[in-house]
Motif scaffolding. Sequence first.
Motif, PDB file in Angstrom:
ATOM      1  N   ASN A  97     -64.853  26.747  13.722  1.00 47.97           N
ATOM      2  CA  ASN A  97     -63.548  27.375  13.935  1.00 47.97           C
ATOM      3  C   ASN A  97     -63.436  28.727  13.232  1.00 47.97           C
ATOM      4  O   ASN A  97     -62.694  29.606  13.675  1.00 47.97           O
ATOM      5  CB  ASN A  97     -62.431  26.444  13.458  1.00 47.97           C
ATOM      6  CG  ASN A  97     -62.272  25.222  14.344  1.00 47.97           C
ATOM      7  OD1 ASN A  97     -62.509  25.294  15.540  1.00 47.97           O
ATOM      8  ND2 ASN A  97     -61.879  24.098  13.763  1.00 47.97           N
ATOM      9  N   ALA A  98     -64.195  28.885  12.153  1.00 47.19           N
ATOM     10  CA  ALA A  98     -64.180  30.163  11.438  1.00 47.19           C
ATOM     11  C   ALA A  98     -65.076  31.203  12.105  1.00 47.19           C
ATOM     12  O   ALA A  98     -65.133  32.352  11.664  1.00 47.19           O
ATOM     13  CB  ALA A  98     -64.623  29.937   9.987  1.00 47.19           C
ATOM     14  N   GLY A  99     -65.779  30.800  13.163  1.00 50.72           N
ATOM     15  CA  GLY A  99     -66.682  31.714  13.845  1.00 50.72           C
ATOM     16  C   GLY A  99     -68.011  31.894  13.142  1.00 50.72           C
ATOM     17  O   GLY A  99     -68.759  32.829  13.450  1.00 50.72           O
ATOM     18  N   ASP A 100     -68.326  30.976  12.218  1.00 45.10           N
ATOM     19  CA  ASP A 100     -69.550  31.103  11.429  1.00 45.10           C
ATOM     20  C   ASP A 100     -70.700  30.252  11.968  1.00 45.10           C
ATOM     21  O   ASP A 100     -71.803  30.287  11.399  1.00 45.10           O
ATOM     22  CB  ASP A 100     -69.284  30.691   9.971  1.00 45.10           C
ATOM     23  CG  ASP A 100     -68.316  31.626   9.271  1.00 45.10           C
ATOM     24  OD1 ASP A 100     -68.293  32.823   9.633  1.00 45.10           O
ATOM     25  OD2 ASP A 100     -67.587  31.167   8.373  1.00 45.10           O
ATOM     26  N   LEU A 101     -70.473  29.486  13.021  1.00 43.90           N
ATOM     27  CA  LEU A 101     -71.502  28.565  13.497  1.00 43.90           C
ATOM     28  C   LEU A 101     -71.358  28.344  14.994  1.00 43.90           C
ATOM     29  O   LEU A 101     -70.258  28.054  15.481  1.00 43.90           O
ATOM     30  CB  LEU A 101     -71.370  27.219  12.767  1.00 43.90           C
ATOM     31  CG  LEU A 101     -72.447  26.163  13.064  1.00 43.90           C
ATOM     32  CD1 LEU A 101     -73.777  26.556  12.419  1.00 43.90           C
ATOM     33  CD2 LEU A 101     -72.014  24.785  12.552  1.00 43.90           C
ATOM     34  N   ASP A 102     -72.453  28.496  15.720  1.00 39.52           N
ATOM     35  CA  ASP A 102     -72.496  28.061  17.115  1.00 39.52           C
ATOM     36  C   ASP A 102     -73.751  27.208  17.305  1.00 39.52           C
ATOM     37  O   ASP A 102     -74.637  27.183  16.457  1.00 39.52           O
ATOM     38  CB  ASP A 102     -72.416  29.221  18.106  1.00 39.52           C
ATOM     39  CG  ASP A 102     -73.555  30.231  17.945  1.00 39.52           C
ATOM     40  OD1 ASP A 102     -74.568  29.910  17.278  1.00 39.52           O
ATOM     41  OD2 ASP A 102     -73.457  31.337  18.485  1.00 39.52           O
ATOM     42  N   TYR A 103     -73.813  26.490  18.428  1.00 37.20           N
ATOM     43  CA  TYR A 103     -74.882  25.493  18.572  1.00 37.20           C
ATOM     44  C   TYR A 103     -75.135  25.171  20.037  1.00 37.20           C
ATOM     45  O   TYR A 103     -74.334  25.489  20.925  1.00 37.20           O
ATOM     46  CB  TYR A 103     -74.512  24.207  17.813  1.00 37.20           C
ATOM     47  CG  TYR A 103     -73.217  23.582  18.291  1.00 37.20           C
ATOM     48  CD1 TYR A 103     -73.207  22.677  19.346  1.00 37.20           C
ATOM     49  CD2 TYR A 103     -71.999  23.913  17.699  1.00 37.20           C
ATOM     50  CE1 TYR A 103     -72.017  22.130  19.808  1.00 37.20           C
ATOM     51  CE2 TYR A 103     -70.805  23.375  18.149  1.00 37.20           C
ATOM     52  CZ  TYR A 103     -70.822  22.484  19.207  1.00 37.20           C
ATOM     53  OH  TYR A 103     -69.646  21.945  19.674  1.00 37.20           O
ATOM     54  N   ALA A 104     -76.274  24.502  20.267  1.00 37.70           N
ATOM     55  CA  ALA A 104     -76.627  23.970  21.584  1.00 37.70           C
ATOM     56  C   ALA A 104     -76.487  22.456  21.552  1.00 37.70           C
ATOM     57  O   ALA A 104     -76.669  21.821  20.510  1.00 37.70           O
ATOM     58  CB  ALA A 104     -78.067  24.347  21.928  1.00 37.70           C
ATOM     59  N   MET A 105     -76.174  21.867  22.705  1.00 34.44           N
ATOM     60  CA  MET A 105     -76.038  20.410  22.806  1.00 34.44           C
ATOM     61  C   MET A 105     -76.233  19.992  24.250  1.00 34.44           C
ATOM     62  O   MET A 105     -75.867  20.730  25.171  1.00 34.44           O
ATOM     63  CB  MET A 105     -74.651  19.963  22.326  1.00 34.44           C
ATOM     64  CG  MET A 105     -74.471  18.456  22.187  1.00 34.44           C
ATOM     65  SD  MET A 105     -72.744  18.004  21.822  1.00 34.44           S
ATOM     66  CE  MET A 105     -72.093  17.767  23.497  1.00 34.44           C
ATOM     67  N   THR A 156     -72.826  26.878  22.871  1.00 34.60           N
ATOM     68  CA  THR A 156     -73.159  28.081  23.641  1.00 34.60           C
ATOM     69  C   THR A 156     -74.090  27.832  24.810  1.00 34.60           C
ATOM     70  O   THR A 156     -74.150  28.646  25.722  1.00 34.60           O
ATOM     71  CB  THR A 156     -73.802  29.153  22.742  1.00 34.60           C
ATOM     72  OG1 THR A 156     -74.999  28.606  22.149  1.00 34.60           O
ATOM     73  CG2 THR A 156     -72.850  29.587  21.646  1.00 34.60           C
ATOM     74  N   PHE A 157     -74.881  26.744  24.780  1.00 33.18           N
ATOM     75  CA  PHE A 157     -75.615  26.383  25.987  1.00 33.18           C
ATOM     76  C   PHE A 157     -75.866  24.886  26.003  1.00 33.18           C
ATOM     77  O   PHE A 157     -75.750  24.193  24.988  1.00 33.18           O
ATOM     78  CB  PHE A 157     -76.885  27.214  26.197  1.00 33.18           C
ATOM     79  CG  PHE A 157     -78.072  26.884  25.325  1.00 33.18           C
ATOM     80  CD1 PHE A 157     -79.003  25.923  25.705  1.00 33.18           C
ATOM     81  CD2 PHE A 157     -78.304  27.580  24.158  1.00 33.18           C
ATOM     82  CE1 PHE A 157     -80.116  25.648  24.928  1.00 33.18           C
ATOM     83  CE2 PHE A 157     -79.419  27.328  23.371  1.00 33.18           C
ATOM     84  CZ  PHE A 157     -80.324  26.350  23.763  1.00 33.18           C
ATOM     85  N   THR A 158     -76.162  24.393  27.188  1.00 36.50           N
ATOM     86  CA  THR A 158     -76.256  22.962  27.404  1.00 36.50           C
ATOM     87  C   THR A 158     -77.535  22.655  28.172  1.00 36.50           C
ATOM     88  O   THR A 158     -78.258  23.551  28.593  1.00 36.50           O
ATOM     89  CB  THR A 158     -75.008  22.449  28.169  1.00 36.50           C
ATOM     90  OG1 THR A 158     -75.032  21.023  28.225  1.00 36.50           O
ATOM     91  CG2 THR A 158     -74.946  23.017  29.584  1.00 36.50           C
ATOM     92  N   ALA A 159     -77.824  21.378  28.337  1.00 36.21           N
ATOM     93  CA  ALA A 159     -79.033  20.952  29.053  1.00 36.21           C
ATOM     94  C   ALA A 159     -78.865  19.505  29.458  1.00 36.21           C
ATOM     95  O   ALA A 159     -77.980  18.801  28.963  1.00 36.21           O
ATOM     96  CB  ALA A 159     -80.272  21.113  28.173  1.00 36.21           C
ATOM     97  N   GLY A 160     -79.745  19.062  30.349  1.00 38.12           N
ATOM     98  CA  GLY A 160     -79.689  17.691  30.827  1.00 38.12           C
ATOM     99  C   GLY A 160     -80.603  16.747  30.084  1.00 38.12           C
ATOM    100  O   GLY A 160     -80.590  15.551  30.339  1.00 38.12           O
ATOM    101  N   SER A 161     -81.434  17.264  29.162  1.00 38.80           N
ATOM    102  CA  SER A 161     -82.310  16.393  28.379  1.00 38.80           C
ATOM    103  C   SER A 161     -82.489  16.976  26.990  1.00 38.80           C
ATOM    104  O   SER A 161     -82.479  18.200  26.812  1.00 38.80           O
ATOM    105  CB  SER A 161     -83.674  16.220  29.061  1.00 38.80           C
ATOM    106  OG  SER A 161     -84.513  17.327  28.825  1.00 38.80           O
ATOM    107  N   SER A 162     -82.661  16.089  26.009  1.00 37.61           N
ATOM    108  CA  SER A 162     -82.813  16.533  24.624  1.00 37.61           C
ATOM    109  C   SER A 162     -84.105  17.312  24.436  1.00 37.61           C
ATOM    110  O   SER A 162     -84.161  18.269  23.650  1.00 37.61           O
ATOM    111  CB  SER A 162     -82.769  15.329  23.684  1.00 37.61           C
ATOM    112  OG  SER A 162     -83.728  14.353  24.062  1.00 37.61           O
TER     113      SER A 162
END
Length: 556
Positions: free
Chosen positions: A158-166, A213-219
């Motif tokens: 929320n502070a804009g200090d972290l983004d991630y993929a999942m 920020t981005f996604t996928a169908g498999s780990s």
Amino acid sequence: MAGTGRPASGSSFAAAATAAAVLAAASGCGWGDGGSGGSGELRVLAGSELADMEPLLERAAEETGVTVTMEYTGTLDGVEQVVGGGTEGRYDAVWFSSNRYLNLYPEAREALRQETPVMASPVVLGVSEHKARGLGWEVSKGGAVTGVSWSGIADAVNAGDLDYAMTGPAASNSGFSALVGVAAALADTGAALEPSDIDGVTDELQGFFAGQTFTAGSSGWLAEEYADRVREPEGRPAPDAMINYESVLMSLEDEGIPGGLLPVHPTDGAVTADYPLSLLESASDGAAADYDAVVEHLLSPEVQREIAADTHRRPMERDALPEDARGAFPELPELPFPATAESADALIAAYYDRIRKPARTVYVLDVSSSMAGDRIEGLRSAMHTLTGGDADSIPGRFQRFYGRERVTVLPFSSSVHAPESFEVPEEEPDGVLTSIRDHVDALRPEGGTAGYDALDEAYALLEDEDGEDTDGAFTSIVLMTDGRINEGMSFDDLAEAHADLPDELRSVPVFPVVFGESDPEEMEDLAALTGGRAFNAQGDGGASLDEAFREIRGYQ
């Protein structure tokens, strides 16, 4: 009867392993003497992330006389097969990263005769050591981040200090487990989520998933794409972090990523995959004997040590870990899992329709003359599925177009046809979904194949749309062509034009569907150029066009 407990503690894992060994011994089939008493083949429907177990299974075949034949599928597709009876007669066992969702369906529970956890891996956030220290998080001597809760992670997002993929929770168990864990932790009810709880935590979840920020169908593909972005960040920068299985995060260093990603072990817990190898009720007595032999082999101390060393998954007995490695695998509280299928499905639907960033997709569709007949009907059928035509199946509920999604249909033949865009509303989407279906049904095949001209136009359309409430949207392009691209721009022409695109457009993946006489190697090159993935719907061994389009949904 299938068990229902999903323990996370080392002592409970040890009890499960002991129980499995007792069952195998009671069957009278010892693996050590090379005889299982069965046919010598165990047919297993498995999650794709278990492909890394094949080297260990090859050795198991040598020592037990049982060959484990794996066929891979997505989590929800696998559950649908078990619930619908599609596994009966085709498989002897199923092996998913977790049976939690499967066991929410009575038909699925009844289809399992026995299930035995083989190893474990919680689904957690992974960050670089540099990022962790920059956030003020404590890094343990074991090489993990401790003392941080899911709420603390949300604060950093929320502070804009972290983004991630999942991964997407409708396609991959790691994404679903992450969604369940984050929702349970932020709801902080101490009990399994009910549908009524979801509204109360929606705002917090929207804040948390704004960092995706981005996604996928498999780990596995998610980890590969993350690693590619770290190695070659131009045009496709890597996010700060990734939510995935702990084992996948730890394996990144093996893939040449300096330092890998450190698992963040949340103080409030996680949802843990326990990889239960599960015997089907329909399996023969011989297959049951083979199952017992394989289970006993996999749970033997030596193999458990190899599993930990080779896959970074936690063994069922903590003693199987070298003493100096135990600090990297602290025991975590297990967050509550939804108690009903209704609750789980409501959470997945809320994630796509209301919580995460919306999707923006351009479907570049071949309507050349070679598409006439069964091929154009196959395309129409695939688009019918995406517009809600398969709502009765478990995966079909979540592979439709999502609320707030912008869908653009861009047909092409010898030239690029006029695009048509549709905005799927969050509430009551049926009218728009029907309009998309009717539009595709009206397409008529004619002319040649100017596919790269159409892709170039797709990027131009996306550029024109930028700024129109599209900030941060999960944007992708799907290319479906049934032949070699023989008119207009060549692949080299497109690659040159792609290199000149702004960074935000160069990061838009193209997902080509290899179909008919299209060139598989060229489509793979196109996917590699754009950071996408090619999907095979071509002849023997390939999925149907409908299946390929559904699988792509996990990446959008």
